[in-house]
Design a protein around this motif. Structure first.
Motif, PDB file in Angstrom:
ATOM      1  N   ARG A  69      42.572 -34.664 -19.802  1.00  0.00           N
ATOM      2  CA  ARG A  69      42.526 -36.017 -19.253  1.00  0.00           C
ATOM      3  C   ARG A  69      43.302 -36.009 -17.945  1.00  0.00           C
ATOM      4  NH1 ARG A  69      44.497 -40.084 -23.887  1.00  0.00           N
ATOM      5  NH2 ARG A  69      43.848 -41.585 -22.288  1.00  0.00           N
ATOM      6  N   LEU A  70      42.712 -36.554 -16.899  1.00  0.00           N
ATOM      7  CA  LEU A  70      43.341 -36.538 -15.587  1.00  0.00           C
ATOM      8  C   LEU A  70      44.267 -37.726 -15.390  1.00  0.00           C
ATOM      9  CD1 LEU A  70      40.301 -35.595 -13.311  1.00  0.00           C
ATOM     10  CD2 LEU A  70      42.122 -34.074 -14.100  1.00  0.00           C
ATOM     11  N   VAL A  71      45.316 -37.516 -14.611  1.00  0.00           N
ATOM     12  CA  VAL A  71      46.170 -38.604 -14.150  1.00  0.00           C
ATOM     13  C   VAL A  71      45.594 -39.099 -12.834  1.00  0.00           C
ATOM     14  CG1 VAL A  71      48.476 -39.258 -13.382  1.00  0.00           C
ATOM     15  CG2 VAL A  71      48.201 -37.681 -15.303  1.00  0.00           C
ATOM     16  N   LEU A  92      51.024 -30.067 -21.068  1.00  0.00           N
ATOM     17  CA  LEU A  92      50.822 -30.712 -19.780  1.00  0.00           C
ATOM     18  C   LEU A  92      50.249 -29.657 -18.842  1.00  0.00           C
ATOM     19  CD1 LEU A  92      51.384 -33.276 -17.974  1.00  0.00           C
ATOM     20  CD2 LEU A  92      53.489 -32.095 -17.274  1.00  0.00           C
ATOM     21  N   VAL A  93      49.039 -29.887 -18.348  1.00  0.00           N
ATOM     22  CA  VAL A  93      48.361 -28.945 -17.460  1.00  0.00           C
ATOM     23  C   VAL A  93      48.689 -29.315 -16.019  1.00  0.00           C
ATOM     24  CG1 VAL A  93      46.123 -28.033 -16.729  1.00  0.00           C
ATOM     25  CG2 VAL A  93      46.534 -28.582 -19.148  1.00  0.00           C
ATOM     26  N   VAL A  94      49.168 -28.349 -15.254  1.00  0.00           N
ATOM     27  CA  VAL A  94      49.626 -28.605 -13.889  1.00  0.00           C
ATOM     28  C   VAL A  94      48.914 -27.647 -12.939  1.00  0.00           C
ATOM     29  CG1 VAL A  94      51.610 -28.758 -12.368  1.00  0.00           C
ATOM     30  CG2 VAL A  94      51.872 -29.280 -14.778  1.00  0.00           C
ATOM     31  N   SER A  95      48.315 -28.200 -11.877  1.00  0.00           N
ATOM     32  CA  SER A  95      47.544 -27.388 -10.955  1.00  0.00           C
ATOM     33  C   SER A  95      47.878 -27.726  -9.513  1.00  0.00           C
ATOM     34  CB  SER A  95      46.041 -27.610 -11.193  1.00  0.00           C
ATOM     35  OG  SER A  95      45.254 -26.950 -10.223  1.00  0.00           O
ATOM     36  N   ASN A  96      47.583 -26.784  -8.622  1.00  0.00           N
ATOM     37  CA  ASN A  96      47.630 -27.059  -7.190  1.00  0.00           C
ATOM     38  C   ASN A  96      46.460 -27.975  -6.818  1.00  0.00           C
ATOM     39  OD1 ASN A  96      46.087 -24.525  -7.828  1.00  0.00           O
ATOM     40  ND2 ASN A  96      45.497 -24.738  -5.682  1.00  0.00           N
ATOM     41  N   HIS A  97      46.517 -28.568  -5.619  1.00  0.00           N
ATOM     42  CA  HIS A  97      45.510 -29.565  -5.233  1.00  0.00           C
ATOM     43  C   HIS A  97      45.028 -29.274  -3.813  1.00  0.00           C
ATOM     44  CE1 HIS A  97      43.164 -33.033  -5.719  1.00  0.00           C
ATOM     45  NE2 HIS A  97      44.045 -34.001  -5.502  1.00  0.00           N
ATOM     46  N   THR A  98      43.735 -28.956  -3.701  1.00  0.00           N
ATOM     47  CA  THR A  98      43.161 -28.558  -2.417  1.00  0.00           C
ATOM     48  C   THR A  98      41.994 -29.433  -1.991  1.00  0.00           C
ATOM     49  OG1 THR A  98      43.763 -26.243  -2.827  1.00  0.00           O
ATOM     50  CG2 THR A  98      42.070 -26.640  -1.167  1.00  0.00           C
ATOM     51  N   PRO A 145      50.514 -23.997 -16.458  1.00  0.00           N
ATOM     52  CA  PRO A 145      50.156 -23.920 -15.035  1.00  0.00           C
ATOM     53  C   PRO A 145      48.730 -23.387 -14.876  1.00  0.00           C
ATOM     54  CG  PRO A 145      52.236 -22.788 -15.514  1.00  0.00           C
ATOM     55  CD  PRO A 145      51.552 -23.025 -16.818  1.00  0.00           C
ATOM     56  N   VAL A 146      48.020 -23.936 -13.918  1.00  0.00           N
ATOM     57  CA  VAL A 146      46.656 -23.501 -13.620  1.00  0.00           C
ATOM     58  C   VAL A 146      46.525 -23.343 -12.109  1.00  0.00           C
ATOM     59  CG1 VAL A 146      44.209 -24.103 -13.703  1.00  0.00           C
ATOM     60  CG2 VAL A 146      45.671 -24.626 -15.653  1.00  0.00           C
ATOM     61  N   ALA A 147      46.061 -22.185 -11.675  1.00  0.00           N
ATOM     62  CA  ALA A 147      45.848 -21.926 -10.254  1.00  0.00           C
ATOM     63  C   ALA A 147      44.370 -22.074  -9.937  1.00  0.00           C
ATOM     64  CB  ALA A 147      46.331 -20.521  -9.893  1.00  0.00           C
ATOM     65  N   VAL A 148      44.054 -22.921  -8.969  1.00  0.00           N
ATOM     66  CA  VAL A 148      42.674 -23.147  -8.536  1.00  0.00           C
ATOM     67  C   VAL A 148      42.533 -22.606  -7.119  1.00  0.00           C
ATOM     68  CG1 VAL A 148      40.878 -24.856  -8.085  1.00  0.00           C
ATOM     69  CG2 VAL A 148      42.460 -25.186 -10.000  1.00  0.00           C
ATOM     70  N   ARG A 149      41.664 -21.631  -6.930  1.00  0.00           N
ATOM     71  CA  ARG A 149      41.479 -20.995  -5.626  1.00  0.00           C
ATOM     72  C   ARG A 149      40.000 -20.995  -5.260  1.00  0.00           C
ATOM     73  NH1 ARG A 149      46.562 -21.765  -4.578  1.00  0.00           N
ATOM     74  NH2 ARG A 149      47.950 -20.676  -6.028  1.00  0.00           N
ATOM     75  N   TYR A 150      39.705 -21.265  -3.990  1.00  0.00           N
ATOM     76  CA  TYR A 150      38.333 -21.305  -3.493  1.00  0.00           C
ATOM     77  C   TYR A 150      38.049 -20.052  -2.679  1.00  0.00           C
ATOM     78  CZ  TYR A 150      38.282 -26.129  -5.041  1.00  0.00           C
ATOM     79  OH  TYR A 150      38.344 -27.258  -5.829  1.00  0.00           O
ATOM     80  N   GLY A 178      47.885 -35.055 -29.019  1.00  0.00           N
ATOM     81  CA  GLY A 178      47.091 -33.838 -28.932  1.00  0.00           C
ATOM     82  C   GLY A 178      46.123 -33.801 -27.775  1.00  0.00           C
ATOM     83  N   ASP A 179      46.236 -34.738 -26.827  1.00  0.00           N
ATOM     84  CA  ASP A 179      45.374 -34.751 -25.651  1.00  0.00           C
ATOM     85  C   ASP A 179      46.063 -34.015 -24.501  1.00  0.00           C
ATOM     86  OD1 ASP A 179      43.504 -36.292 -26.981  1.00  0.00           O
ATOM     87  OD2 ASP A 179      44.287 -38.196 -26.207  1.00  0.00           O
ATOM     88  N   ALA A 180      45.469 -32.931 -24.038  1.00  0.00           N
ATOM     89  CA  ALA A 180      46.005 -32.241 -22.870  1.00  0.00           C
ATOM     90  C   ALA A 180      45.823 -33.129 -21.645  1.00  0.00           C
ATOM     91  CB  ALA A 180      45.297 -30.903 -22.672  1.00  0.00           C
ATOM     92  N   VAL A 181      46.868 -33.270 -20.863  1.00  0.00           N
ATOM     93  CA  VAL A 181      46.847 -34.129 -19.676  1.00  0.00           C
ATOM     94  C   VAL A 181      47.024 -33.248 -18.445  1.00  0.00           C
ATOM     95  CG1 VAL A 181      47.980 -36.027 -18.454  1.00  0.00           C
ATOM     96  CG2 VAL A 181      47.772 -36.091 -20.958  1.00  0.00           C
ATOM     97  N   ALA A 182      46.156 -33.436 -17.444  1.00  0.00           N
ATOM     98  CA  ALA A 182      46.211 -32.635 -16.220  1.00  0.00           C
ATOM     99  C   ALA A 182      46.744 -33.470 -15.078  1.00  0.00           C
ATOM    100  CB  ALA A 182      44.825 -32.099 -15.865  1.00  0.00           C
TER     101      ALA A 182
END
Length: 335
Positions: free
Chosen positions: A138-140, A117-123, A222-227, A185-189
């Motif tokens: 695959r996105l939720v 399960l891929v989990v990220s912050n949301h900006t 966990p995935v960190a997304v930074r701009y 086997g599908d990674a879900v974000a």
């Protein structure tokens, strides 16, 4: 592209920007609300000229108009359509002048046949483009996106998993669908904050989606997304407050040198946490550890405007960095 217009309220774990919550949301305490608004945006960021801005928006709209043709790739199977979908998401980023890097910490592929399960912050609305561009996920998404023209078709090609944001009673079924996808086997974000924040401040990770990881025996990634602009973190790409989708696209297309750092953090193995709330807290702390301390709010839900909130010094940091965890300053990713 699963971001709905402001003024709507998301359900736990769905991609949805912040906005004014309708009165009915008062009876729905599970819906997260962000206190970020236009005051959170960095003033006077470097911008491109009007001509380049116009060309970027034109390229974005032209690409968006042709994306429904991706539906034809489904005839060739998921492997082909998933690859085409990822290429299209990268095209969207390029069309508005966004560059990206990906840095992976730890082994990228789990040893288990169950996907993480891929989990990220949301900006930003860009997040729902960045993650599929960088990772095979695959996105939720919100359930009503299926009925949207163009956006609904794109979400279908990306094999989005849907959550009905208006009916909490359907949440167990949504969790079950995510669980089944992980087992296949599908990674879900999932954007576990449930709504967009400015990036200098963030929301609590909602625990609902983490139940799917527990049920499937899946790891959490966990995935960190930074701009960044010119190497400095920016809130210029944030999609917050009463901002419309069109305004956010215009703002993004105007930015000069906007780059996205995608940091794929080490897996949280199955069995690390006893319940979904503890698991959500672990993922939240892992992502927060890659936020420069100077830009992180000392109280995650401080009621002050975040332009001042990020400078407040009262009390200990509720989500301080994990000891020994590296920050994003040493990113050496790949395009």
């Amino acid at each position: 592209m699963t971001a709905p217009p402001p003024g709507t309220a998301p359900s736990p774990g769905t991609t949805a920007p912040a906005g004014a919550v309708p009165p009915s949301a008062a009876a729905a305490p599970w819906r997260p609300v962000s206190s970020c608004d236009r005051g959170c945006l960095h003033p006077r960021p470097p911008t491109v000229g009007h001509l380049r801005r116009t060309l970027r928006i034109a390229a974005f709209l032209l690409l968006l108009a042709h994306l429904p043709l991706l539906a034809l790739t489904r005839l060739a199977g998921h492997r082909v359509s998933d690859a085409a979908y990822r290429c299209s998401m990268r095209g969207i980023l390029r069309s508005v002048g966004v560059r990206w890097t990906v840095t992976i910490h730890g082994a990228h592929a789990p040893t288990s046949p169950v996907a993480p399960l891929v989990v990220s912050n949301h900006t930003s609305w860009l997040d729902v483009t960045v993650l599929p561009a960088a990772l095979p996920v695959r996105l939720v998404s919100r359930a009503d996106l299926r009925r949207w023209p163009v956006i609904g078709w794109i979400a279908a090609v990306g094999r989005s998993l849907y959550v009905d944001r208006d009916r909490l009673s359907t949440l167990p079924d949504s969790v079950a669908r995510i669980t089944a996808a992980l087992r296949r086997g599908d990674a879900v974000a999932v954007f576990a904050e449930g709504t967009t924040w400015c990036g200098a401040a963030g929301g609590r990770y909602r625990p609902a989606a983490f139940q799917a990881a527990l049920d499937a025996g899946a790891a959490v990634r966990p995935v960190a997304v930074r701009y960044r602009i010119a190497g400095t973190l920016t809130t210029g790409a944030s999609y917050v407050g009463s901002m419309s989708a069109a305004e956010s696209v215009r703002n993004t297309a105007a930015l000069r040198g906007l780059a996205v750092d995608v940091t794929v953090l080490p897996l949280i193995p199955p069995g690390t946490a006893p319940d979904r709330r503890s698991l959500a807290a672990l993922a939240e702390r892992a992502v927060d550890a890659h936020s420069p301390v100077a830009l992180r709010c000392s109280r995650r839900h401080c009621s002050a405007r975040h332009a001042g909130c990020t400078r407040c010094a009262g009390g200990p940091r509720e989500n301080g960095p994990v000891a020994g965890a590296p920050l994003t300053n040493d990113l050496k990713g790949r395009r």
